[in-house]
Design an enzyme around this catalytic site. Structure first.
Site, PDB file in Angstrom:
ATOM      1  N   TRP A 145       0.799  -1.279  -0.015  1.00  0.00           N
ATOM      2  CA  TRP A 145      -0.015   0.097   0.002  1.00  0.00           C
ATOM      3  C   TRP A 145       1.093   1.382  -0.057  1.00  0.00           C
ATOM      4  O   TRP A 145       1.511   1.375   0.966  1.00  0.00           O
ATOM      5  CB  TRP A 145      -0.944  -0.032   1.240  1.00  0.00           C
ATOM      6  CG  TRP A 145      -1.848  -1.126   1.145  1.00  0.00           C
ATOM      7  CD1 TRP A 145      -3.163  -1.138   0.508  1.00  0.00           C
ATOM      8  CD2 TRP A 145      -1.974  -2.417   1.732  1.00  0.00           C
ATOM      9  NE1 TRP A 145      -3.797  -2.438   0.650  1.00  0.00           N
ATOM     10  CE2 TRP A 145      -2.724  -2.987   1.406  1.00  0.00           C
ATOM     11  CE3 TRP A 145      -0.786  -2.892   2.582  1.00  0.00           C
ATOM     12  CZ2 TRP A 145      -3.427  -4.621   1.745  1.00  0.00           C
ATOM     13  CZ3 TRP A 145      -0.970  -4.189   2.749  1.00  0.00           C
ATOM     14  CH2 TRP A 145      -2.290  -5.147   2.463  1.00  0.00           C
TER      15      TRP A 145
ATOM     16  N   HIS B 209      -6.837   1.638   2.800  1.00  0.00           N
ATOM     17  CA  HIS B 209      -8.022   0.528   2.759  1.00  0.00           C
ATOM     18  C   HIS B 209      -9.041   0.882   3.562  1.00  0.00           C
ATOM     19  O   HIS B 209      -8.650   1.563   4.553  1.00  0.00           O
ATOM     20  CB  HIS B 209      -7.338  -0.757   2.546  1.00  0.00           C
ATOM     21  CG  HIS B 209      -6.644  -1.080   3.353  1.00  0.00           C
ATOM     22  ND1 HIS B 209      -5.981  -2.475   3.574  1.00  0.00           N
ATOM     23  CD2 HIS B 209      -6.158  -0.654   4.776  1.00  0.00           C
ATOM     24  CE1 HIS B 209      -5.242  -2.725   4.643  1.00  0.00           C
ATOM     25  NE2 HIS B 209      -5.397  -1.455   5.480  1.00  0.00           N
TER      26      HIS B 209
ATOM     27  N   ARG C  69      -4.220   6.358  -1.985  1.00  0.00           N
ATOM     28  CA  ARG C  69      -2.801   5.916  -2.037  1.00  0.00           C
ATOM     29  C   ARG C  69      -1.845   6.687  -2.932  1.00  0.00           C
ATOM     30  O   ARG C  69      -2.476   7.385  -3.847  1.00  0.00           O
ATOM     31  CB  ARG C  69      -2.918   4.482  -2.715  1.00  0.00           C
ATOM     32  CG  ARG C  69      -3.506   3.276  -2.029  1.00  0.00           C
ATOM     33  CD  ARG C  69      -3.902   2.152  -2.525  1.00  0.00           C
ATOM     34  NE  ARG C  69      -4.685   1.169  -2.015  1.00  0.00           N
ATOM     35  CZ  ARG C  69      -4.930   0.023  -1.975  1.00  0.00           C
ATOM     36  NH1 ARG C  69      -4.324  -0.616  -3.143  1.00  0.00           N
ATOM     37  NH2 ARG C  69      -5.655  -0.594  -1.425  1.00  0.00           N
TER      38      ARG C  69
ATOM     39  N   GLN D 140     -13.613   1.667  -1.450  1.00  0.00           N
ATOM     40  CA  GLN D 140     -13.758   0.343  -1.214  1.00  0.00           C
ATOM     41  C   GLN D 140     -14.877   0.121  -0.209  1.00  0.00           C
ATOM     42  O   GLN D 140     -15.414   0.938   0.265  1.00  0.00           O
ATOM     43  CB  GLN D 140     -12.301  -0.144  -0.294  1.00  0.00           C
ATOM     44  CG  GLN D 140     -11.084  -0.076  -1.160  1.00  0.00           C
ATOM     45  CD  GLN D 140      -9.915  -0.776  -0.520  1.00  0.00           C
ATOM     46  OE1 GLN D 140      -9.918  -1.003   0.739  1.00  0.00           O
ATOM     47  NE2 GLN D 140      -9.015  -1.277  -1.338  1.00  0.00           N
TER      48      GLN D 140
ATOM     49  N   VAL E  71      -5.390 -11.978   6.828  1.00  0.00           N
ATOM     50  CA  VAL E  71      -5.972 -13.057   6.570  1.00  0.00           C
ATOM     51  C   VAL E  71      -5.328 -14.331   6.561  1.00  0.00           C
ATOM     52  O   VAL E  71      -4.228 -14.405   5.878  1.00  0.00           O
ATOM     53  CB  VAL E  71      -7.089 -12.968   5.214  1.00  0.00           C
ATOM     54  CG1 VAL E  71      -8.252 -11.971   5.667  1.00  0.00           C
ATOM     55  CG2 VAL E  71      -6.430 -12.509   4.267  1.00  0.00           C
TER      56      VAL E  71
ATOM     57  N   ALA F 196     -13.225 -11.883   6.224  1.00  0.00           N
ATOM     58  CA  ALA F 196     -13.257 -10.653   5.761  1.00  0.00           C
ATOM     59  C   ALA F 196     -13.107 -10.495   4.391  1.00  0.00           C
ATOM     60  O   ALA F 196     -12.356 -11.492   3.775  1.00  0.00           O
ATOM     61  CB  ALA F 196     -12.273  -9.812   6.327  1.00  0.00           C
TER      62      ALA F 196
HETATM   63  C1  FA5 Z   1      -6.984  -4.385  -0.148  1.00  0.00           C
HETATM   64  O1  FA5 Z   1      -6.871  -3.138  -0.018  1.00  0.00           O
HETATM   65  C2  FA5 Z   1      -7.464  -5.264   1.021  1.00  0.00           C
HETATM   66  N1  FA5 Z   1      -7.776  -4.239   2.394  1.00  0.00           N
HETATM   67  C3  FA5 Z   1      -8.640  -6.104   0.777  1.00  0.00           C
HETATM   68  C4  FA5 Z   1      -8.956  -7.106   1.511  1.00  0.00           C
HETATM   69  C5  FA5 Z   1      -9.932  -6.793   2.624  1.00  0.00           C
HETATM   70  C6  FA5 Z   1      -8.110  -8.334   1.452  1.00  0.00           C
HETATM   71  C7  FA5 Z   1     -10.145  -8.048   3.581  1.00  0.00           C
HETATM   72  C8  FA5 Z   1      -8.554  -9.511   2.434  1.00  0.00           C
HETATM   73  C9  FA5 Z   1      -9.576  -9.093   3.500  1.00  0.00           C
HETATM   74  P1  FA5 Z   1      -6.158  -4.280  -2.456  1.00  0.00           P
HETATM   75  O2  FA5 Z   1      -5.134  -3.502  -2.421  1.00  0.00           O
HETATM   76  O3  FA5 Z   1      -6.107  -5.563  -3.524  1.00  0.00           O
HETATM   77  O4  FA5 Z   1      -6.568  -5.208  -1.206  1.00  0.00           O
HETATM   78  O5  FA5 Z   1      -7.543  -3.397  -3.108  1.00  0.00           O
HETATM   79  C10 FA5 Z   1      -8.900  -4.011  -2.982  1.00  0.00           C
HETATM   80  C11 FA5 Z   1      -9.481  -3.668  -3.957  1.00  0.00           C
HETATM   81  O6  FA5 Z   1      -9.429  -2.172  -4.363  1.00  0.00           O
HETATM   82  C12 FA5 Z   1      -8.929  -4.115  -5.492  1.00  0.00           C
HETATM   83  O7  FA5 Z   1      -9.559  -5.363  -5.862  1.00  0.00           O
HETATM   84  C13 FA5 Z   1      -9.514  -3.196  -6.441  1.00  0.00           C
HETATM   85  O8  FA5 Z   1     -11.078  -3.346  -6.745  1.00  0.00           O
HETATM   86  C14 FA5 Z   1      -9.393  -1.731  -5.613  1.00  0.00           C
HETATM   87  N2  FA5 Z   1      -8.267  -1.211  -5.927  1.00  0.00           N
HETATM   88  C15 FA5 Z   1      -7.043  -1.258  -5.521  1.00  0.00           C
HETATM   89  N3  FA5 Z   1      -6.286  -0.318  -6.037  1.00  0.00           N
HETATM   90  C16 FA5 Z   1      -7.045   0.601  -6.679  1.00  0.00           C
HETATM   91  C17 FA5 Z   1      -6.727   1.563  -7.241  1.00  0.00           C
HETATM   92  N4  FA5 Z   1      -5.365   2.365  -7.369  1.00  0.00           N
HETATM   93  N5  FA5 Z   1      -7.705   2.564  -7.972  1.00  0.00           N
HETATM   94  C18 FA5 Z   1      -9.057   1.712  -7.947  1.00  0.00           C
HETATM   95  N6  FA5 Z   1      -9.282   0.717  -7.384  1.00  0.00           N
HETATM   96  C19 FA5 Z   1      -8.227   0.030  -6.612  1.00  0.00           C
END
Ligand code: FA5
Length: 319
Positions: free
Chosen positions: A127, A148, A174, A188, A231, A287
């Site tokens: 992140w 997140h 981010r 999210q 997780v 989660a």
């Molecule tokens: C997470 O942020 C984890 N907190 C998710 C999670 C929660 C996993 C609970 C397990 C249990 P990630 O970085 O992959 O994971 O982001 C989750 C979702 O946010 C992605 O699948 C995507 O749909 C969205 N996302 C991530 N980065 C971006 C971005 N820069 N722009 C738009 N959408 C994004």
């Protein structure tokens, strides 16, 4: 203006009265005030005459066409992200989840530490973080724009005992270069369920039901291993592509794969449960976290995530 204005003749006479001797001042003052009253009355009379004449003319010569159509009232509409967030929340509320929200400026402790990502842990690089120039008075904790919605897992569990079933929509940030699928601020929706005896089968059943409600009853889902420090086991969940029916070849939406990844998920890590004081021998949970902009892109066939916040009405009016 010439007589009664701020620099008018009469105004100057009245202003200069003080320079005259007593006797002259009395006579000149009385005459000047009398002249002022006469002029003011004449002015008011003439103004009224002109106004009456204008009204009389408009009553006889101007016509009001009451049959002309009025100006159309332009109805507002919901932003596509808001629509998806509402649809996602409705799907989970129907399955017994409640909606909660949390702070966008967050402590390191909630965004990382309580999620099993201590200081110096390499997983922090997953992140790209926007830090805020503020520390708690003891200098132990830094603040950041949450990367997140997962920090709300710990906040919710700290404030209540199981059973927990919450869904958390909200904005995240981010330190990221933007491109067609990445924004530096986006949304999210987090989900968390903790109780006595929750298993991976509950996670699969709940998310499967969600996919069917959101994308149609014929959807298939696929889980593959993925890594998130909070997780264990962790998965990413995909649905079969609704544009090509999972066939894949030549499909723009799923880029030939037949599958579309829609979220990260997993069983809550025992260290996260222990961190908020839950009895890990008794309680388990799952989660998940998904990005509504990415889902909106899929559902509405939007090819660039940067359209969402460019405030171009030509784009927004399509929804
Ligand atoms: C997470 O942020 C984890 N907190 C998710 C999670 C929660 C996993 C609970 C397990 C249990 P990630 O970085 O992959 O994971 O982001 C989750 C979702 O946010 C992605 O699948 C995507 O749909 C969205 N996302 C991530 N980065 C971006 C971005 N820069 N722009 C738009 N959408 C994004």
């Amino acid at each position: 203006m010439a007589y009664l204005g701020r620099r008018g003749h009469l105004t100057l006479v009245l202003r200069n009265l003080a320079q005259l001797d007593m006797e002259q001042r009395r006579t000149a003052g009385a005459q000047a005030n009398q002249a002022k009253r006469t002029l003011e009355e004449a002015l008011a009379r003439r103004t009224q005459e002109l106004e009456d004449a204008r009204l009389a003319m408009s009553a006889t010569q101007e016509r009001l066409d009451v049959t002309l159509p009025g100006y159309p009232v332009t109805g507002g509409r919901l932003h596509p992200t808001t629509r998806i967030i509402r649809e996602v929340c409705e799907a989970f509320v129907a399955m017994g989840f409640s909606v909660v929200e949390g702070p966008e400026v967050e402590w390191d402790r909630y965004n990382f530490e309580l999620l099993n990502i201590p200081k110096g842990h390499p997983a922090r690089d997953m992140w790209n973080t926007l830090w805020v120039d503020y520390q708690d008075p003891a200098g132990q904790q830094s603040m950041l724009l949450r990367t997140h919605t997962s920090p709300m897992q710990a906040r919710v569990m700290e404030s209540q005992q199981p059973p927990v079933r919450v869904i958390v929509p909200g904005k995240v940030y981010r330190y990221e270069a933007t491109d067609a699928t990445h924004e530096w601020h986006f949304h999210q929706v987090e989900g968390l369920a903790v109780d006595d005896g929750i298993t991976f089968a509950d996670l699969k059943g709940t998310l499967y039901e969600f996919a069917r409600r959101m994308f149609g009853s014929e959807r298939k889902v696929r889980f593959r291993c993925d890594y998130f420090p909070f997780v264990e086991p962790g998965v990413d969940m995909s649905i079969d592509c609704f544009a090509c029916g999972g066939k894949g070849s030549g499909c723009r939406i799923c880029r030939d794969s037949g599958w579309i990844e829609i979220m990260g998920a997993g069983m809550v890590h025992p260290k996260v449960l222990a961190g908020v004081g839950y009895d890990t021998a008794k309680y388990t949970g799952f989660a998940f976290g998904l990005g509504p902009e990415r889902i909106a892109m899929l559902k509405y066939g939007i090819d660039d995530i940067r359209h969402f916040y460019a405030n171009d009405l030509r784009f927004l009016r399509q929804f």
